[in-house]
Design an enzyme around this catalytic site. Structure first.
Site, PDB file in Angstrom:
ATOM      1  N   ASN A   7       0.860  -1.179   0.000  1.00  0.00           N
ATOM      2  CA  ASN A   7       0.000   0.000   0.000  1.00  0.00           C
ATOM      3  C   ASN A   7       0.900   1.233   0.000  1.00  0.00           C
ATOM      4  OD1 ASN A   7      -1.692   2.099   0.582  1.00  0.00           O
ATOM      5  ND2 ASN A   7      -2.697   1.099   2.328  1.00  0.00           N
ATOM      6  N   ARG A  90      -2.299  -1.746  -3.786  1.00  0.00           N
ATOM      7  CA  ARG A  90      -3.434  -0.839  -3.625  1.00  0.00           C
ATOM      8  C   ARG A  90      -3.190   0.375  -4.532  1.00  0.00           C
ATOM      9  NH1 ARG A  90      -4.066   4.012   0.481  1.00  0.00           N
ATOM     10  NH2 ARG A  90      -6.166   4.630  -0.096  1.00  0.00           N
ATOM     11  N   HIS A 179     -11.854   4.846  -0.497  1.00  0.00           N
ATOM     12  CA  HIS A 179     -12.008   3.766   0.496  1.00  0.00           C
ATOM     13  C   HIS A 179     -12.825   2.588  -0.039  1.00  0.00           C
ATOM     14  CE1 HIS A 179     -12.033   7.400   3.402  1.00  0.00           C
ATOM     15  NE2 HIS A 179     -10.808   6.902   3.414  1.00  0.00           N
ATOM     16  N   LEU A 208     -15.134   5.539   8.969  1.00  0.00           N
ATOM     17  CA  LEU A 208     -14.897   6.763   9.738  1.00  0.00           C
ATOM     18  C   LEU A 208     -13.504   6.734  10.355  1.00  0.00           C
ATOM     19  CD1 LEU A 208     -18.384   6.854  11.549  1.00  0.00           C
ATOM     20  CD2 LEU A 208     -17.787   7.768   9.295  1.00  0.00           C
ATOM     21  N   GLY A 209     -12.568   7.386   9.691  1.00  0.00           N
ATOM     22  CA  GLY A 209     -11.197   7.450  10.205  1.00  0.00           C
ATOM     23  C   GLY A 209     -10.718   8.882  10.089  1.00  0.00           C
ATOM     24  N   ASN A 210      -9.439   9.043   9.815  1.00  0.00           N
ATOM     25  CA  ASN A 210      -8.931  10.380   9.555  1.00  0.00           C
ATOM     26  C   ASN A 210      -9.569  10.924   8.283  1.00  0.00           C
ATOM     27  OD1 ASN A 210      -7.271  12.294  10.632  1.00  0.00           O
ATOM     28  ND2 ASN A 210      -5.570  10.845  10.736  1.00  0.00           N
ATOM     29  N   ARG A 240      -9.660  17.717   6.650  1.00  0.00           N
ATOM     30  CA  ARG A 240     -10.311  18.079   5.380  1.00  0.00           C
ATOM     31  C   ARG A 240     -11.717  18.617   5.643  1.00  0.00           C
ATOM     32  NH1 ARG A 240      -9.446  12.455   2.403  1.00  0.00           N
ATOM     33  NH2 ARG A 240      -7.981  11.832   4.026  1.00  0.00           N
ATOM     34  N   ASP A 282      -7.309  14.599  15.759  1.00  0.00           N
ATOM     35  CA  ASP A 282      -7.511  13.305  16.412  1.00  0.00           C
ATOM     36  C   ASP A 282      -8.768  13.363  17.278  1.00  0.00           C
ATOM     37  OD1 ASP A 282      -7.321  11.129  18.322  1.00  0.00           O
ATOM     38  OD2 ASP A 282      -5.270  10.876  17.599  1.00  0.00           O
ATOM     39  N   ARG A 284      -9.884  11.459  19.500  1.00  0.00           N
ATOM     40  CA  ARG A 284      -9.712  11.150  20.935  1.00  0.00           C
ATOM     41  C   ARG A 284      -9.410  12.417  21.721  1.00  0.00           C
ATOM     42  NH1 ARG A 284      -5.858   6.273  19.479  1.00  0.00           N
ATOM     43  NH2 ARG A 284      -5.463   7.796  17.890  1.00  0.00           N
ATOM     44  N   GLY A 330     -10.814   3.736  12.152  1.00  0.00           N
ATOM     45  CA  GLY A 330     -10.393   4.179  13.486  1.00  0.00           C
ATOM     46  C   GLY A 330     -11.515   4.658  14.386  1.00  0.00           C
ATOM     47  N   GLY A 332     -14.954   4.535  13.650  1.00  0.00           N
ATOM     48  CA  GLY A 332     -16.078   3.593  13.592  1.00  0.00           C
ATOM     49  C   GLY A 332     -15.856   2.356  14.444  1.00  0.00           C
ATOM     50  N   GLU A 333     -14.601   1.890  14.486  1.00  0.00           N
ATOM     51  CA  GLU A 333     -14.314   0.648  15.218  1.00  0.00           C
ATOM     52  C   GLU A 333     -14.086   0.870  16.709  1.00  0.00           C
ATOM     53  OE1 GLU A 333     -10.972  -1.328  13.285  1.00  0.00           O
ATOM     54  OE2 GLU A 333     -11.842  -0.836  11.352  1.00  0.00           O
ATOM     55  N   GLU A 383      -8.454  -3.981   4.637  1.00  0.00           N
ATOM     56  CA  GLU A 383      -8.227  -3.740   3.207  1.00  0.00           C
ATOM     57  C   GLU A 383      -7.145  -4.667   2.659  1.00  0.00           C
ATOM     58  OE1 GLU A 383      -8.310   0.276   4.702  1.00  0.00           O
ATOM     59  OE2 GLU A 383      -8.714   0.951   2.664  1.00  0.00           O
TER      60      GLU A 383
HETATM   61  P1  ADP Z   1      -6.602   6.788   8.656  1.00  0.00           P
HETATM   62  O1  ADP Z   1      -7.618   7.455   7.759  1.00  0.00           O
HETATM   63  O2  ADP Z   1      -5.390   7.634   8.904  1.00  0.00           O
HETATM   64  O3  ADP Z   1      -6.302   5.349   8.307  1.00  0.00           O
HETATM   65  P2  ADP Z   1      -7.802   5.643  11.038  1.00  0.00           P
HETATM   66  O4  ADP Z   1      -8.788   4.744  10.410  1.00  0.00           O
HETATM   67  O5  ADP Z   1      -6.621   5.039  11.720  1.00  0.00           O
HETATM   68  O6  ADP Z   1      -7.340   6.780  10.059  1.00  0.00           O
HETATM   69  O7  ADP Z   1      -8.592   6.534  12.119  1.00  0.00           O
HETATM   70  C1  ADP Z   1      -7.977   7.547  12.826  1.00  0.00           C
HETATM   71  C2  ADP Z   1      -9.030   8.214  13.704  1.00  0.00           C
HETATM   72  O8  ADP Z   1      -9.574   7.239  14.588  1.00  0.00           O
HETATM   73  C3  ADP Z   1      -8.475   9.334  14.555  1.00  0.00           C
HETATM   74  O9  ADP Z   1      -9.345  10.452  14.505  1.00  0.00           O
HETATM   75  C4  ADP Z   1      -8.487   8.740  15.956  1.00  0.00           C
HETATM   76  O10 ADP Z   1      -8.696   9.701  16.921  1.00  0.00           O
HETATM   77  C5  ADP Z   1      -9.689   7.832  15.861  1.00  0.00           C
HETATM   78  N1  ADP Z   1      -9.675   6.853  16.945  1.00  0.00           N
HETATM   79  C6  ADP Z   1      -8.860   5.787  17.106  1.00  0.00           C
HETATM   80  N2  ADP Z   1      -9.137   5.165  18.285  1.00  0.00           N
HETATM   81  C7  ADP Z   1     -10.150   5.853  18.866  1.00  0.00           C
HETATM   82  C8  ADP Z   1     -10.874   5.723  20.089  1.00  0.00           C
HETATM   83  N3  ADP Z   1     -10.632   4.772  20.944  1.00  0.00           N
HETATM   84  N4  ADP Z   1     -11.841   6.642  20.341  1.00  0.00           N
HETATM   85  C9  ADP Z   1     -12.097   7.622  19.478  1.00  0.00           C
HETATM   86  N5  ADP Z   1     -11.445   7.795  18.297  1.00  0.00           N
HETATM   87  C10 ADP Z   1     -10.495   6.932  18.009  1.00  0.00           C
END
Ligand code: ADP
Length: 398
Positions: A7, A90, A179, A208-210, A240, A282, A284, A330, A332-333, A383
């Site tokens: 990737n 990828r 994605h 739902l990630g970055n 973004r 982030d 968190r 990140g 969503g999980e 992925e």
């Molecule tokens: P990327 O798009 O960089 O692959 P990820 O799928 O790793 O991103 O997601 C990153 C996001 O997930 C960040 O905003 C991070 O704060 C959030 N995240 C990871 N663990 C947690 C958690 N335990 N609680 C809340 N948000 C989280």
């Protein structure tokens, strides 16, 4: 069959070596800060983590180190490159050329190069990797798996913008999505979890990630997605902006005398959760600050949940219903609180979130209440596995 999954990101290169017969992960790693001094390769084999300093100018150097480590490291899982039976790459953008994964040949390479305009930070690096793999392993089949392929089933009424059609005809300006491999993987897993054929289900998948996107999957095919021509559209994301009234962009550019590049930089890197909270991308950290009373952090947190809720509503309407909503990546999980924000008030639609069911991280789970007509599922995305699976199928059919 051992498959190397690569990737190539904008400034990093992730890899996994998988034994597809046993499902075992033989090695994985990440080369970071390619193109800069102090680049490193993080390599994990048999649960040992190593960090190796490397001089890497580009992805070509990085993949050279990766292949070398895989065979020459003291704990190397293989002893010769011939033990890599196929490579899966990828690819961020396949434009309108690719609606499925395919075997690499000169024509495929040429088309990926044409799509570099749509993914300037990713496609050229991936091509360097393909080129190097062809050089080091000339007899090993290589497969490309496109993030955009899954969305080629979206109909014109959903992929076109309300701009003069000539811009689509001239420049192929349209929605391509992002994605795709993640949405495809979780949709397939959701069907398994629900014990029904994918072709009988209406799903809304939320990555739902970055970077974040929501996709409507009707009877096994994507019919709409929140990302647009570029991964800037749709939801508000880490840095973004997501969807914005287009006139706002030209307004700001005029007011602040910004060039297109400067404006793009603001939309890509200075906006989103970071731009609203003024703190971080982030979630968190944003949640922590919001809980301590920081109003801007709270606003960013609310805006994210509200944006996801709106897409769920849109796709619920466009598909005339929905059987399950899937959360992945990140946020969503892992984030158990954000779903409260997203699903709050949706009980009349038959969507009832049960936070008590969302405690065990890292595994697939149903997080809706038993009374919820529409199931909510958390499915960790994978992925790399999907890329390896496509690669295996294509190579086995040769
Ligand atoms: P990327 O798009 O960089 O692959 P990820 O799928 O790793 O991103 O997601 C990153 C996001 O997930 C960040 O905003 C991070 O704060 C959030 N995240 C990871 N663990 C947690 C958690 N335990 N609680 C809340 N948000 C989280």
């Amino acid at each position: 069959m051992n498959i190397l999954v690569v990737n190539a990101g904008s400034s990093s290169l992730k890899y996994q070596l998988l034994d597809m017969d046993t499902g075992e992960l033989l090695a994985k790693g990440l080369c970071e800060r390619g193109g800069y001094e102090n680049a490193v390769q993080k390599h994990r084999v048999a649960k040992h983590d190593k960090v190796i300093a490397r001089q890497m100018r580009d992805h070509r150097d990085a993949i050279g180190y990766v292949l070398n480590t895989l065979i020459n490291d003291p704990d190397a899982p293989i002893s010769d490159l011939s033990e890599i039976h196929a490579v899966g790459h990828r690819i961020v953008s396949g434009g309108e050329f690719f609606s499925r994964s395919c075997l690499v040949d000169d024509d495929v390479i040429e088309k990926i190069a044409i799509c570099s305009e749509l993914a300037p930070l990713h496609n050229p690096g991936a091509l360097q990797v393909i080129d190097a793999c062809r050089l080091f392993m000339p007899h090993t089949p290589q497969v490309t798996v496109f993030d955009t392929a899954y969305f080629q089933s979206i109909p014109p009424k959903a992929f076109l913008y309300g701009l003069p059609l000539r811009y689509y005809e001239k420049y192929k300006i349209r929605k391509y999505g992002a994605h795709g491999t993640s949405h495809r993987y979780v949709a397939a897993r959701a069907a398994q979890m629900l014990g029904k054929p994918l072709e009988e289900l209406k799903l809304i998948t939320c990555h739902l990630g970055n970077g974040s996107s929501v996709t409507a999957v009707d009877k096994g095919v994507a019919v709409d997605t929140s990302m647009g021509m570029t991964p800037l559209d749709g939801l508000i994301m880490g840095t973004r902006c997501g969807s914005v009234d287009p006139a706002v962009i030209t307004y700001i550019m005029r007011k602040e005398s910004l060039t297109p590049d400067e404006m793009e930089n603001i939309m890509n890197r200075e906006s989103g959760l970071y731009g609203i909270s003024g703190l971080s991308n982030d979630l968190r950290e944003i949640r922590r600050e919001a809980e301590m009373g920081n109003e801007r952090a709270n606003l960013a947190y609310e805006m994210f949940g509200y944006a996801v809720k709106k897409y769920i509503g849109q796709y619920f309407a466009t598909m005339a219903g929905c059987d399950a909503i899937i959360l992945t990546a990140g946020i969503g999980e892992n984030c158990t609180r954000m779903p409260r924000m997203i699903f709050d008030g949706l009980e009349p639609m038959g969507i009832i979130y049960d936070p008590e069911k969302n405690c065990q991280r890292g595994m697939e789970r149903v997080v809706s209440s038993d009374e919820s007509r529409i199931k909510i599922l958390v499915i960790p995305t994978n992925e790399e596995w999907m890329i390896a699976q496509d690669t295996k199928e294509i190579v086995e059919a040769l």
